[in-house]
Design a protein around this motif. Structure first.
Motif, PDB file in Angstrom:
ATOM      1  N   THR A  31       4.905 -25.079  15.200  1.00 62.81           N
ATOM      2  CA  THR A  31       6.040 -24.166  15.195  1.00 62.81           C
ATOM      3  C   THR A  31       7.305 -25.007  15.342  1.00 62.81           C
ATOM      4  O   THR A  31       7.232 -26.196  15.648  1.00 62.81           O
ATOM      5  CB  THR A  31       5.923 -23.144  16.349  1.00 62.81           C
ATOM      6  N   GLN A  75       8.332 -20.044  10.669  1.00 61.76           N
ATOM      7  CA  GLN A  75       7.949 -19.927  12.073  1.00 61.76           C
ATOM      8  C   GLN A  75       6.627 -20.642  12.364  1.00 61.76           C
ATOM      9  O   GLN A  75       6.423 -21.126  13.467  1.00 61.76           O
ATOM     10  CB  GLN A  75       7.817 -18.447  12.449  1.00 61.76           C
ATOM     11  N   TYR A  76       5.731 -20.666  11.353  1.00 62.73           N
ATOM     12  CA  TYR A  76       4.401 -21.223  11.561  1.00 62.73           C
ATOM     13  C   TYR A  76       4.023 -22.078  10.359  1.00 62.73           C
ATOM     14  O   TYR A  76       4.167 -21.650   9.215  1.00 62.73           O
ATOM     15  CB  TYR A  76       3.375 -20.101  11.747  1.00 62.73           C
ATOM     16  N   GLN A 120      -3.425 -15.124  14.286  1.00 61.68           N
ATOM     17  CA  GLN A 120      -2.997 -15.545  15.623  1.00 61.68           C
ATOM     18  C   GLN A 120      -1.490 -15.353  15.830  1.00 61.68           C
ATOM     19  O   GLN A 120      -1.040 -15.169  16.958  1.00 61.68           O
ATOM     20  CB  GLN A 120      -3.347 -17.016  15.881  1.00 61.68           C
ATOM     21  N   PHE A 121      -0.722 -15.456  14.751  1.00 62.64           N
ATOM     22  CA  PHE A 121       0.735 -15.381  14.827  1.00 62.64           C
ATOM     23  C   PHE A 121       1.268 -14.519  13.688  1.00 62.64           C
ATOM     24  O   PHE A 121       0.860 -14.688  12.548  1.00 62.64           O
ATOM     25  CB  PHE A 121       1.367 -16.775  14.692  1.00 62.64           C
ATOM     26  N   TRP A 161       5.084 -17.906   7.443  1.00 58.50           N
ATOM     27  CA  TRP A 161       4.148 -19.024   7.396  1.00 58.50           C
ATOM     28  C   TRP A 161       4.417 -19.924   6.197  1.00 58.50           C
ATOM     29  O   TRP A 161       4.900 -19.465   5.162  1.00 58.50           O
ATOM     30  CB  TRP A 161       2.720 -18.506   7.238  1.00 58.50           C
TER      31      TRP A 161
END
Length: 178
Positions: free
Chosen positions: A85, A95-96, A123-124, A128
């Motif tokens: 991150t 963000q990921y 998970q998030f 991405w």
């Protein structure tokens, strides 16, 4: 077949350390990488796998920024996914970042990698990015990510040419799973 993805605690980091040289061996063919003079697939003069292993320790040093996931099949180590991150992402507005993703050959072409990727993404929630080698030598990985992301996002992902600050030319996939 029970496929699970879980954060790998520091006390089990040796499992990812065991898998990492296999990952580097696999991607060496794609990237045209040769082992160093000591037979280790690593930049510079890293003389042993033990020394190489220490380079992975950063994944347990920033627990709110770096997330090392272990992929298991029926409680047996089958691979890993490394998620970073900000500020450890190569692109703005992401963000990921799926930094590295690996499934042992034993478990390929059985739906393990697809399911593991979905579990990691779950998970998030947010924006991405993942990148892969854009060359012909890497067509199977490109096809895998196109198919996996198409299914996971309902076709709502983007694919573009990009440049990684360390790896050079890359094929970049982006999506949001909010």
């Amino acid at each position: 077949m029970n496929i699970e993805v879980r954060l790998c605690p520091k006390e089990q980091s040796f499992i990812l350390h065991n898998l990492y040289p296999l990952y580097l061996h696999d991607i060496a063919e794609i990237w045209g990488i040769h082992p160093n003079r000591y037979g280790v697939f690593e930049k510079g003069d890293v003389p042993t796998l033990s020394e190489q292993s220490k380079l992975l320790d950063v994944w347990w040093e920033q627990p709110s920024v770096l997330f090392p996931y272990l992929i298991t099949v029926d409680d047996v180590a089958a691979g890993f996914a490394l998620v970073s991150t900000p500020p450890q992402v190569p692109s703005a507005n992401i963000q990921y970042y799926l930094s590295d993703f690996f499934v042992l050959r034993t478990y390929r072409r059985q739906g393990v990698a697809r399911r593991a990727a979905e579990l990691v993404f779950d998970q998030f929630q947010g924006a991405w990015e993942l990148q892969t080698n854009p060359t012909e030598r890497n067509m199977s990985t490109q096809i895998f990510w196109r198919k996996t992301l198409n299914t996971y996002t309902g076709g709502k992902y983007s694919e573009l040419d990009g440049v990684h600050p360390e790896k050079g030319e890359m094929l970049v996939f982006r999506f949001t799973n909010k």
